[in-house]
Design a protein around this motif. Structure first.
Motif, mmCIF file in Angstrom:
data_model
loop_
_atom_site.group_PDB
_atom_site.id
_atom_site.type_symbol
_atom_site.label_atom_id
_atom_site.label_comp_id
_atom_site.label_asym_id
_atom_site.label_seq_id
_atom_site.Cartn_x
_atom_site.Cartn_y
_atom_site.Cartn_z
ATOM 1 N N SER A 182 0.825 -1.200 0.000
ATOM 2 C CA SER A 182 0.000 0.000 0.000
ATOM 3 C C SER A 182 0.862 1.253 0.000
ATOM 4 O O SER A 182 1.874 1.329 0.691
ATOM 5 N N ILE A 183 0.423 2.266 -0.779
ATOM 6 C CA ILE A 183 1.106 3.553 -0.751
ATOM 7 C C ILE A 183 0.599 4.428 0.383
ATOM 8 O O ILE A 183 1.150 5.494 0.649
ATOM 9 N N SER A 184 -0.471 3.967 1.059
ATOM 10 C CA SER A 184 -1.087 4.750 2.118
ATOM 11 C C SER A 184 -0.517 4.364 3.478
ATOM 12 O O SER A 184 -0.270 3.183 3.759
ATOM 13 N N ALA A 185 -0.344 5.360 4.329
ATOM 14 C CA ALA A 185 0.097 5.096 5.697
ATOM 15 C C ALA A 185 -0.968 4.353 6.484
ATOM 16 O O ALA A 185 -0.683 3.772 7.540
ATOM 17 N N PHE A 186 -2.205 4.364 5.978
ATOM 18 C CA PHE A 186 -3.317 3.711 6.675
ATOM 19 C C PHE A 186 -3.493 2.257 6.240
ATOM 20 O O PHE A 186 -4.305 1.535 6.815
ATOM 21 N N GLY A 187 -2.767 1.810 5.203
ATOM 22 C CA GLY A 187 -3.084 0.549 4.556
ATOM 23 C C GLY A 187 -2.665 -0.709 5.269
ATOM 24 O O GLY A 187 -3.015 -1.806 4.830
ATOM 25 N N ASN A 188 -1.942 -0.608 6.358
ATOM 26 C CA ASN A 188 -1.392 -1.798 7.001
ATOM 27 C C ASN A 188 -2.076 -2.178 8.302
ATOM 28 O O ASN A 188 -1.613 -3.075 9.010
ATOM 29 N N THR A 189 -3.178 -1.491 8.636
ATOM 30 C CA THR A 189 -3.911 -1.810 9.860
ATOM 31 C C THR A 189 -5.399 -1.957 9.562
ATOM 32 O O THR A 189 -5.961 -1.208 8.754
ATOM 33 N N TRP A 190 -6.021 -2.923 10.213
ATOM 34 C CA TRP A 190 -7.433 -3.219 9.983
ATOM 35 C C TRP A 190 -8.326 -2.055 10.388
ATOM 36 O O TRP A 190 -9.337 -1.768 9.749
ATOM 37 N N GLU A 191 -7.990 -1.343 11.437
ATOM 38 C CA GLU A 191 -8.882 -0.321 11.977
ATOM 39 C C GLU A 191 -9.026 0.886 11.058
ATOM 40 O O GLU A 191 -9.905 1.716 11.259
ATOM 41 N N ASN A 192 -8.196 1.004 10.037
ATOM 42 C CA ASN A 192 -8.323 2.115 9.106
ATOM 43 C C ASN A 192 -8.991 1.724 7.794
ATOM 44 O O ASN A 192 -9.793 2.478 7.247
ATOM 45 N N ILE A 193 -8.670 0.540 7.268
ATOM 46 C CA ILE A 193 -9.179 0.110 5.966
ATOM 47 C C ILE A 193 -10.345 -0.853 6.093
ATOM 48 O O ILE A 193 -11.190 -0.954 5.199
ATOM 49 N N GLY A 194 -10.416 -1.585 7.206
ATOM 50 C CA GLY A 194 -11.465 -2.587 7.358
ATOM 51 C C GLY A 194 -11.079 -3.920 6.760
ATOM 52 O O GLY A 194 -11.929 -4.770 6.490
ATOM 53 N N GLY A 195 -9.768 -4.133 6.579
ATOM 54 C CA GLY A 195 -9.259 -5.374 6.012
ATOM 55 C C GLY A 195 -7.890 -5.114 5.402
ATOM 56 O O GLY A 195 -7.337 -4.016 5.512
ATOM 57 N N GLY A 196 -7.366 -6.130 4.755
ATOM 58 C CA GLY A 196 -6.057 -6.024 4.126
ATOM 59 C C GLY A 196 -6.159 -5.973 2.622
ATOM 60 O O GLY A 196 -6.982 -5.254 2.045
ATOM 61 N N THR A 197 -5.331 -6.794 1.966
ATOM 62 C CA THR A 197 -5.235 -6.792 0.509
ATOM 63 C C THR A 197 -6.576 -7.049 -0.166
ATOM 64 O O THR A 197 -6.907 -6.413 -1.167
ATOM 65 N N LEU A 198 -7.357 -7.977 0.363
ATOM 66 C CA LEU A 198 -8.649 -8.293 -0.243
ATOM 67 C C LEU A 198 -9.556 -7.076 -0.258
ATOM 68 O O LEU A 198 -10.184 -6.757 -1.278
ATOM 69 N N MET A 199 -9.629 -6.388 0.866
ATOM 70 C CA MET A 199 -10.499 -5.219 0.962
ATOM 71 C C MET A 199 -9.944 -4.042 0.163
ATOM 72 O O MET A 199 -10.665 -3.386 -0.591
ATOM 73 N N ARG A 200 -8.647 -3.783 0.296
ATOM 74 C CA ARG A 200 -8.062 -2.569 -0.243
ATOM 75 C C ARG A 200 -7.926 -2.587 -1.764
ATOM 76 O O ARG A 200 -8.230 -1.605 -2.439
ATOM 77 N N ILE A 201 -7.420 -3.695 -2.327
ATOM 78 C CA ILE A 201 -7.255 -3.752 -3.784
ATOM 79 C C ILE A 201 -8.059 -4.872 -4.437
ATOM 80 O O ILE A 201 -8.358 -4.795 -5.626
ATOM 81 N N GLY A 202 -8.424 -5.896 -3.674
ATOM 82 C CA GLY A 202 -9.227 -6.979 -4.243
ATOM 83 C C GLY A 202 -10.603 -6.519 -4.681
ATOM 84 O O GLY A 202 -11.236 -7.135 -5.550
ATOM 85 N N CYS A 203 -11.076 -5.410 -4.081
ATOM 86 C CA CYS A 203 -12.384 -4.881 -4.470
ATOM 87 C C CYS A 203 -12.410 -4.465 -5.941
ATOM 88 O O CYS A 203 -13.468 -4.513 -6.585
#
Length: 399
Positions: A182-203
């Motif tokens: 992730s290029i985002s500082a928020f991308g590595n914790t569940w409490e910010n994105i609501g998931g990991g790779t599946l949620m962030r880019i798998g969508c």
């Protein structure tokens, strides 16, 4: 030129994508009225860069402005639900970045959220929130747009046109997004994105694949829905030594860096989605569509429009060759007309027309909700090691 007045919330990467796409958008007189961000320096920087009339730290300044037609939410996903509801109740059309919503933790949760809270419990909470948002969308009389650019990528739209023209049947879709973390500082914790790779880019590939299935069904005058899915998630980074992680970006707390989901539809066709945060060589986005009478290969990135070779990167320091590709020497596949090829321009054209006319976009709340539900069902499947039947799971979780 149709005039539209905009407020954007969040002054990060996603906001720049939207603003860059607007530069190539014909047919609209876009008025960038207000940019809002909790960090005043970020809002001021975007204001100067793109010419916003105002910069503020208050979301309310956008909601209280009677001139603003639509609010573009480019904030971290944990804020999407509340900000969407606020904007709709304030009489604003909403353009919401992906993913729509997730579980981001409660005060009583033990941190880190992603490893401490059962995925069924997360999904139960999310279902209630989606029900609330759907009610507000329906009652508001405003337009809700879901910013899934895959749906507007010209090659996916052409694929849908060809499928409809031939009356083809889709038997299998294989879709993927892979990148170097992730290029985002928020991308590595569940409490910010609501998931990991599946949620962030798998969508993204999931949204594109479901869109193709929906357009196929529309062309045939049929209804085709997902009936079951099997998912697997993992943390491949954990298997690497510190030295081996040199070129991989993720520093994971409680999220996955790899996921696969296979969905079976009511017509017995299947879709497999891959999402991976351990891929070097630039971002990779594709949708392969297998038909009863042909095959369509949609290459979103990288493309073969321009291959470039440089012995050094002098003069290219501020030039983007391709996303998530840190090296500009040697051979590279350069992005050409990126805003068009990746769907951002056509996406905004559809959204702006719908916001001004009160019509429904190609990618609206229905699409956003379905993708959100499928992702959360996939997390349940991966955690419990079982095949999940989405509609049965929803009924069970609602009690």
């Amino acid at each position: 030129m149709r005039p539209i007045c905009l407020g954007i919330v969040g002054a990060g990467w996603a906001s720049r994508l939207h603003c860059n796409a607007m530069k190539q958008l014909g047919g609209f007189a876009v008025r960038l009225k207000t940019i809002a961000d909790v960090f005043p320096e970020s809002a001021a920087k975007l204001q100067k860069e793109y010419g916003f009339e105002n910069a503020t730290t208050r979301f309310e300044d956008i909601l209280e402005d009677p001139e603003i037609d639509a609010v573009i939410l480019c904030t971290p996903p944990r804020f999407h639900l509340a900000q969407s509801i606020q904007a709709l109740k304030a009489g604003k059309n909403v353009i919401c970045e992906k993913p729509l919503n997730g579980y981001f933790g409660e005060p009583e949760d033990t941190k880190p959220v992603g490893t401490q809270v059962k995925k069924r419990d997360m999904y139960r909470k999310v279902l209630g929130q989606l029900d609330e948002l759907e009610r507000v969308v329906n009652e508001s009389g405003k337009v809700f747009c879901y910013a899934e650019n895959y749906i507007y990528s010209p090659n996916l739209r052409k694929a849908a046109e060809l499928i409809a023209a031939k009356g083809s049947s889709v038997t299998y879709i294989r879709a993927e997004e892979s990148v170097r973390g992730s290029i985002s500082a928020f991308g590595n914790t569940w409490e910010n994105i609501g998931g990991g790779t599946l949620m962030r880019i798998g969508c993204h590939p999931l949204g594109g694949a479901v869109y193709i299935k929906q357009k196929e069904a529309e062309a045939k005058g049929e209804t085709v829905v997902p009936v079951s899915l099997v998912a697997d998630t993992g943390r491949m980074l954990d298997g690497l030594t510190e030295a081996e992680r040199k070129y991989i970006r993720p520093e994971l707390l409680d999220v996955e860096d790899f996921a696969t989901v296979t969905i079976t539809f009511s017509d017995n066709s299947k879709v497999t989605v891959f999402a991976n945060d351990n891929a070097l060589g630039g971002v990779q986005n594709y949708v392969d569509i297998f038909l009863n009478d042909g095959t369509l290969r949609c290459r979103i990135t990288p493309t073969d429009d321009l291959d470039c070779y440089f012995v050094d990167d002098k003069g290219l320091e501020n030039t983007v060759i391709s996303e998530a590709q840190p090296f500009k020497t040697g051979w590279n596949k350069a992005f050409v007309s990126e805003m068009i090829h990746r769907g951002y321009v056509d996406q905004l054209a559809d959204f702006f027309n719908c916001c001004l006319d009160g019509t429904q976009p190609q990618s609206g709340f229905r699409q956003a909700r379905l993708i959100c539900e499928l992702i959360h069902a996939a997390y349940v499947s991966a955690e419990e090691g079982v095949r999940v039947y989405p509609e049965e799971l929803k009924r069970e979780l609602r009690g």
